[in-house]
Design a protein around this motif. Structure first.
Motif, PDB file in Angstrom:
ATOM      1  N   VAL A  18     -24.169  21.683 -25.406  1.00 52.41           N
ATOM      2  CA  VAL A  18     -23.166  22.376 -25.025  1.00 52.41           C
ATOM      3  C   VAL A  18     -22.069  23.448 -26.862  1.00 52.41           C
ATOM      4  O   VAL A  18     -21.222  23.453 -26.834  1.00 52.41           O
ATOM      5  CB  VAL A  18     -22.092  20.781 -25.581  1.00 52.41           C
ATOM      6  N   GLN A  19     -23.483  23.824 -26.722  1.00 53.56           N
ATOM      7  CA  GLN A  19     -22.704  24.501 -27.726  1.00 53.56           C
ATOM      8  C   GLN A  19     -22.076  25.833 -27.799  1.00 53.56           C
ATOM      9  O   GLN A  19     -22.283  26.704 -26.565  1.00 53.56           O
ATOM     10  CB  GLN A  19     -24.507  25.701 -28.362  1.00 53.56           C
ATOM     11  N   HIS A  20     -21.605  26.014 -28.825  1.00 50.08           N
ATOM     12  CA  HIS A  20     -20.340  27.850 -28.253  1.00 50.08           C
ATOM     13  C   HIS A  20     -19.261  27.237 -27.439  1.00 50.08           C
ATOM     14  O   HIS A  20     -18.230  27.845 -27.126  1.00 50.08           O
ATOM     15  CB  HIS A  20     -21.350  28.929 -27.971  1.00 50.08           C
ATOM     16  N   GLN A  21     -18.999  25.900 -26.826  1.00 51.15           N
ATOM     17  CA  GLN A  21     -17.280  25.330 -26.196  1.00 51.15           C
ATOM     18  C   GLN A  21     -17.188  24.334 -26.626  1.00 51.15           C
ATOM     19  O   GLN A  21     -16.608  24.264 -27.882  1.00 51.15           O
ATOM     20  CB  GLN A  21     -18.551  24.162 -24.544  1.00 51.15           C
ATOM     21  N   VAL A  22     -15.931  24.622 -26.217  1.00 57.02           N
ATOM     22  CA  VAL A  22     -14.654  24.506 -27.563  1.00 57.02           C
ATOM     23  C   VAL A  22     -14.437  23.272 -26.943  1.00 57.02           C
ATOM     24  O   VAL A  22     -12.967  23.139 -25.789  1.00 57.02           O
ATOM     25  CB  VAL A  22     -13.754  25.414 -27.636  1.00 57.02           C
ATOM     26  N   LEU A  23     -13.596  22.261 -27.612  1.00 51.97           N
ATOM     27  CA  LEU A  23     -13.297  20.613 -27.742  1.00 51.97           C
ATOM     28  C   LEU A  23     -11.995  20.656 -28.643  1.00 51.97           C
ATOM     29  O   LEU A  23     -12.530  20.569 -29.686  1.00 51.97           O
ATOM     30  CB  LEU A  23     -14.052  19.784 -28.061  1.00 51.97           C
ATOM     31  N   ALA A  24     -10.898  20.627 -27.296  1.00 57.47           N
ATOM     32  CA  ALA A  24     -10.024  20.184 -28.441  1.00 57.47           C
ATOM     33  C   ALA A  24      -9.257  19.412 -28.297  1.00 57.47           C
ATOM     34  O   ALA A  24      -9.636  18.197 -26.919  1.00 57.47           O
ATOM     35  CB  ALA A  24      -8.607  20.795 -27.506  1.00 57.47           C
ATOM     36  N   VAL A  25      -8.826  18.074 -29.034  1.00 56.37           N
ATOM     37  CA  VAL A  25      -8.853  17.045 -29.111  1.00 56.37           C
ATOM     38  C   VAL A  25      -6.492  16.697 -30.043  1.00 56.37           C
ATOM     39  O   VAL A  25      -6.520  17.351 -31.126  1.00 56.37           O
ATOM     40  CB  VAL A  25      -9.496  16.521 -30.211  1.00 56.37           C
ATOM     41  N   GLU A  26      -5.941  16.063 -28.717  1.00 61.59           N
ATOM     42  CA  GLU A  26      -4.276  16.049 -29.408  1.00 61.59           C
ATOM     43  C   GLU A  26      -4.267  14.980 -29.621  1.00 61.59           C
ATOM     44  O   GLU A  26      -4.515  14.125 -29.348  1.00 61.59           O
ATOM     45  CB  GLU A  26      -4.023  16.469 -27.967  1.00 61.59           C
ATOM     46  N   VAL A  27      -3.796  15.062 -30.719  1.00 63.58           N
ATOM     47  CA  VAL A  27      -3.334  13.504 -31.640  1.00 63.58           C
ATOM     48  C   VAL A  27      -2.676  13.148 -31.545  1.00 63.58           C
ATOM     49  O   VAL A  27      -1.554  14.106 -32.027  1.00 63.58           O
ATOM     50  CB  VAL A  27      -4.065  12.956 -33.301  1.00 63.58           C
ATOM     51  N   ARG A  28      -2.027  12.494 -30.658  1.00 66.69           N
ATOM     52  CA  ARG A  28      -0.359  11.904 -30.122  1.00 66.69           C
ATOM     53  C   ARG A  28       0.147  11.664 -31.566  1.00 66.69           C
ATOM     54  O   ARG A  28       1.120  12.142 -31.330  1.00 66.69           O
ATOM     55  CB  ARG A  28      -0.986  11.774 -28.911  1.00 66.69           C
ATOM     56  N   ASP A  29      -0.398  10.627 -31.838  1.00 61.60           N
ATOM     57  CA  ASP A  29       1.244  10.166 -32.999  1.00 61.60           C
ATOM     58  C   ASP A  29       0.921  11.331 -33.624  1.00 61.60           C
ATOM     59  O   ASP A  29       2.233  11.625 -34.314  1.00 61.60           O
ATOM     60  CB  ASP A  29       0.237   9.199 -33.280  1.00 61.60           C
ATOM     61  N   TRP A  30       0.048  12.655 -33.833  1.00 59.06           N
ATOM     62  CA  TRP A  30       0.528  13.447 -34.940  1.00 59.06           C
ATOM     63  C   TRP A  30       0.837  14.339 -34.757  1.00 59.06           C
ATOM     64  O   TRP A  30       1.414  15.635 -35.109  1.00 59.06           O
ATOM     65  CB  TRP A  30      -0.893  13.555 -36.338  1.00 59.06           C
ATOM     66  N   GLN A  31       1.174  14.490 -33.339  1.00 62.20           N
ATOM     67  CA  GLN A  31       1.537  16.111 -32.536  1.00 62.20           C
ATOM     68  C   GLN A  31       0.382  17.200 -32.879  1.00 62.20           C
ATOM     69  O   GLN A  31       1.178  17.792 -33.421  1.00 62.20           O
ATOM     70  CB  GLN A  31       3.236  15.984 -32.479  1.00 62.20           C
ATOM     71  N   GLN A  32      -0.435  17.267 -33.148  1.00 61.39           N
ATOM     72  CA  GLN A  32      -1.536  18.102 -33.188  1.00 61.39           C
ATOM     73  C   GLN A  32      -2.815  18.295 -32.389  1.00 61.39           C
ATOM     74  O   GLN A  32      -2.853  17.084 -32.018  1.00 61.39           O
ATOM     75  CB  GLN A  32      -1.848  18.136 -35.026  1.00 61.39           C
ATOM     76  N   THR A  33      -3.517  19.540 -31.819  1.00 57.92           N
ATOM     77  CA  THR A  33      -3.817  19.187 -31.618  1.00 57.92           C
ATOM     78  C   THR A  33      -4.757  20.363 -32.725  1.00 57.92           C
ATOM     79  O   THR A  33      -5.139  21.333 -33.245  1.00 57.92           O
ATOM     80  CB  THR A  33      -4.014  20.536 -30.358  1.00 57.92           C
ATOM     81  N   ILE A  34      -6.290  19.572 -32.544  1.00 56.95           N
ATOM     82  CA  ILE A  34      -7.260  20.121 -33.059  1.00 56.95           C
ATOM     83  C   ILE A  34      -8.953  20.614 -32.288  1.00 56.95           C
ATOM     84  O   ILE A  34      -8.936  20.166 -31.386  1.00 56.95           O
ATOM     85  CB  ILE A  34      -8.321  19.312 -34.140  1.00 56.95           C
ATOM     86  N   ALA A  35      -9.322  21.545 -32.434  1.00 54.86           N
ATOM     87  CA  ALA A  35     -10.543  22.718 -31.617  1.00 54.86           C
ATOM     88  C   ALA A  35     -11.571  21.936 -32.477  1.00 54.86           C
ATOM     89  O   ALA A  35     -11.046  22.751 -33.490  1.00 54.86           O
ATOM     90  CB  ALA A  35     -10.096  24.048 -30.951  1.00 54.86           C
ATOM     91  N   VAL A  36     -12.150  22.042 -32.204  1.00 54.65           N
ATOM     92  CA  VAL A  36     -13.751  22.555 -32.790  1.00 54.65           C
ATOM     93  C   VAL A  36     -14.943  22.960 -31.939  1.00 54.65           C
ATOM     94  O   VAL A  36     -14.763  22.789 -30.122  1.00 54.65           O
ATOM     95  CB  VAL A  36     -14.091  20.973 -33.257  1.00 54.65           C
ATOM     96  N   THR A  37     -16.084  23.504 -32.129  1.00 53.09           N
ATOM     97  CA  THR A  37     -16.959  23.535 -31.840  1.00 53.09           C
ATOM     98  C   THR A  37     -18.238  24.034 -32.139  1.00 53.09           C
ATOM     99  O   THR A  37     -17.495  23.783 -33.717  1.00 53.09           O
ATOM    100  CB  THR A  37     -16.329  25.437 -31.466  1.00 53.09           C
ATOM    101  N   PHE A  38     -19.313  23.834 -31.635  1.00 56.37           N
ATOM    102  CA  PHE A  38     -20.313  24.078 -32.492  1.00 56.37           C
ATOM    103  C   PHE A  38     -21.419  24.847 -32.390  1.00 56.37           C
ATOM    104  O   PHE A  38     -21.652  25.677 -30.845  1.00 56.37           O
ATOM    105  CB  PHE A  38     -21.600  22.678 -32.637  1.00 56.37           C
ATOM    106  N   THR A  39     -21.546  26.440 -33.718  1.00 52.51           N
ATOM    107  CA  THR A  39     -22.138  27.347 -32.700  1.00 52.51           C
ATOM    108  C   THR A  39     -23.586  27.323 -32.926  1.00 52.51           C
ATOM    109  O   THR A  39     -23.692  28.221 -32.611  1.00 52.51           O
ATOM    110  CB  THR A  39     -21.807  28.472 -34.415  1.00 52.51           C
ATOM    111  N   GLY A  40     -23.763  26.452 -33.282  1.00 55.20           N
ATOM    112  CA  GLY A  40     -25.946  26.369 -33.330  1.00 55.20           C
ATOM    113  C   GLY A  40     -26.171  26.233 -34.308  1.00 55.20           C
ATOM    114  O   GLY A  40     -27.361  25.765 -35.087  1.00 55.20           O
ATOM    115  N   HIS A  41     -25.003  26.579 -35.237  1.00 53.67           N
ATOM    116  CA  HIS A  41     -25.257  26.895 -37.116  1.00 53.67           C
ATOM    117  C   HIS A  41     -24.894  25.897 -37.338  1.00 53.67           C
ATOM    118  O   HIS A  41     -25.029  25.345 -38.553  1.00 53.67           O
ATOM    119  CB  HIS A  41     -25.059  28.104 -36.928  1.00 53.67           C
ATOM    120  N   SER A  42     -23.553  25.975 -37.254  1.00 54.65           N
ATOM    121  CA  SER A  42     -22.189  24.841 -37.857  1.00 54.65           C
ATOM    122  C   SER A  42     -21.260  24.089 -36.673  1.00 54.65           C
ATOM    123  O   SER A  42     -21.178  25.059 -36.206  1.00 54.65           O
ATOM    124  CB  SER A  42     -21.766  25.269 -39.579  1.00 54.65           C
ATOM    125  N   PHE A  43     -20.512  24.356 -37.628  1.00 61.18           N
ATOM    126  CA  PHE A  43     -19.012  23.124 -36.892  1.00 61.18           C
ATOM    127  C   PHE A  43     -17.913  24.434 -37.053  1.00 61.18           C
ATOM    128  O   PHE A  43     -17.836  24.385 -38.999  1.00 61.18           O
ATOM    129  CB  PHE A  43     -18.962  21.820 -37.049  1.00 61.18           C
TER     130      PHE A  43
END
Ligand SMILES: C[S@@+](CC[C@H](N)C(=O)[O-])C[C@H]1O[C@@H](n2cnc3c(N)ncnc32)[C@H](O)[C@@H]1O
Lengths: 200, 251
Positions: A31-56
């Motif tokens: 799943v390298q280079h794919q972007v996962l977005a996590v919406e934390v409802r209680d915080w009304q925040q969305t955090i996006a994370v991707t793994f580049t093969g090298h680092s997050f």
């Protein structure tokens, strides 16, 4: 800005995990280079994370293409440490998922497998001894508070007994006097030299 | 009046002949290159890293993209882009100053990032790329040093692919009076002193402070981007407007 700082910290933690658990790299290779977005409802925040093969890389307010978007409360999200829960949570409507299910599963999987030796990790920053000690101390914090009183008492007692009873041996005294005389002579010579220099 | 405007330009608060500015800017960055990264952290209390993160989040850089990190200096953005574009993409670190490029190249090599990065000496006013060839251009804390900003914006527009975008990260105008007073004191008193202590070079850091004040404000820069052809232009203020991130698209 605070959120950016928090995501920077999250990124740092993920990359630390990566360096401690090289197996993470293999688990995420599909799943390298794919972007996962996590919406934390209680915080009304969305955090996006991707793994580049090298680092997050982790971003807040990411508005670009996302491969998988999940949205849930923090309670529900913490249950994802067990990957088998994912589909159940979706079915029960506690978690919304849009996009590539495998991406969410891959991340859920790595967190379930994590077993980090924090003492080992800390030792990189503070050295082996202190790291062990720190982890131990955290574990025994309560016990230690109780013991501390007793420890203090024995230590001070020991100090008085061992250190203060020591007397100076006559030979040591003679040697000390000789050293002092020598020092005095040196100082006198030095003083003369300085006076000469100043007189020039 | 018009004559004299065309023949001279600002160098910090001084006015110099147009053709002189580039070499004077070059001197500044030759002299700060070695200490650039440490000064960046000190001067901004590390906040420049957060500003740059924001730029990366808004860049839309993806696997396979060709990215130009213009006025890229020591390559902070290039390091991130290099990972985001992967083996199928490429990142060009472009800068007018070979001392900065060299520091950047050494740093990125030490980070183990090499395969998809190119280092090219170039002037932002005349970019050495064919039309429609780049997916994303970023210019971070670089535009204010460029003599002819309009020519630079036109040049960036020309080389962008349709659908491509430009991001400009630059010091800007804060709208809070209190903040602006603190910031003034900081940049005209503390900054040159730090520059002297750490890099033994207070003049260069005085130039930096002055050049920041001479840079067009948010709305002006947005207008300049539109004049150069960019569409859907927008900006977001960071740290109370001390820094702004402008974005524009080519269609
Ligand atoms: C303040 S540094 C920014 C470096 C890097 N982007 C960062 O954010 O850390 C400005 C850079 O702009 C470069 N520069 C100045 N004028 C330029 C021009 N006309 N064309 C290309 N680069 C230029 C300088 O050499 C310097 O490396």
């Amino acid at each position: 800005m605070i959120n950016t700082l928090l995501t920077a910290t999250a990124e740092h933690i993920l990359n630390t995990i990566l360096s401690l658990e090289p197996s993470v790299q293999a688990s995420l290779s599909k799943v390298q280079h794919q972007v996962l977005a996590v919406e934390v409802r209680d915080w009304q925040q969305t955090i996006a994370v991707t793994f580049t093969g090298h680092s997050f890389m982790v971003f807040n307010n990411y508005q670009e293409h996302i491969d998988c978007h999940i949205s849930a409360s923090i309670d529900t999200l913490s249950q994802l440490k067990d990957p088998s829960q994912l589909t159940r949570l979706i079915r029960q409507g506690e978690l919304d998922l849009e996009g590539n299910l495998h991406l969410a599963q891959a991340y859920s999987q790595i967190f379930s497998e994590l077993d980090i030796d924090w003492a080992e990790h800390l030792s990189k920053y503070v050295g082996d001894g202190p790291a062990q000690l720190l982890v131990q101390q955290l574990r025994q914090a309560k016990q230690r508070t109780k013991q501390l009183d007793g420890v203090l008492k024995t230590t001070t007692a020991g100090l008085f007994q061992d250190e203060l009873k020591v007397a100076i041996h006559p030979l040591e005294m003679a040697q000390f006097k000789a050293h002092t005389r020598e020092l005095k002579q040196h100082a006198a010579v030095l003083e003369q030299r300085i006076n000469q220099l100043l007189a020039r | 009046m018009k004559e004299s405007q065309q023949n001279t330009t600002d160098f910090g608060y001084k006015t110099v002949a147009r053709e002189e500015k580039a070499s004077m800017v070059a001197d500044v960055f030759h002299s700060v290159a070695a200490k650039y990264d440490i000064m960046n952290d000190l001067m901004s209390f590390g906040i420049h890293r957060l500003w740059k993160r924001q730029a990366i989040a808004c860049s839309g850089v993806r696997k396979g993209h060709t990215v130009l990190d213009l006025a890229g200096g020591t390559g902070d953005l290039t390091a991130k882009f290099s990972q985001l574009v992967g083996d199928t993409g490429r990142v060009i670190l472009g800068d007018i100053n070979d001392s900065m490029l060299k520091v950047g190249r050494d740093k990125l090599r030490d980070l183990g990032l090499v395969s998809n990065i190119e280092y090219v000496q170039m002037n932002a006013e005349a970019l050495p790329f064919p039309d429609n060839s780049i997916d994303v251009i970023t210019i971070a804390f670089g535009l204010r040093n460029v003599t002819d900003k309009d020519a630079a914006l036109r040049s960036m527009y020309r080389i962008l692919k349709p659908g491509g975008r430009l991001l400009i990260l630059e010091f800007s105008k804060t709208d809070s009076e209190a903040l602006s007073k603190i910031y003034d004191f900081y940049s005209f008193n503390l900054l040159p002193t730090m520059g002297k202590l750490v890099a033994n070079d207070s003049e260069s850091y005085r130039y930096l402070a002055e050049s920041i004040r001479m840079h067009p404000d948010q709305e002006t820069l947005k207008g300049m981007m539109e004049t150069a052809g960019f569409e859907q232009t927008s900006y977001q203020n960071m740290t109370g407007g001390i820094v702004a991130l402008h974005r524009g698209f080519k269609y």
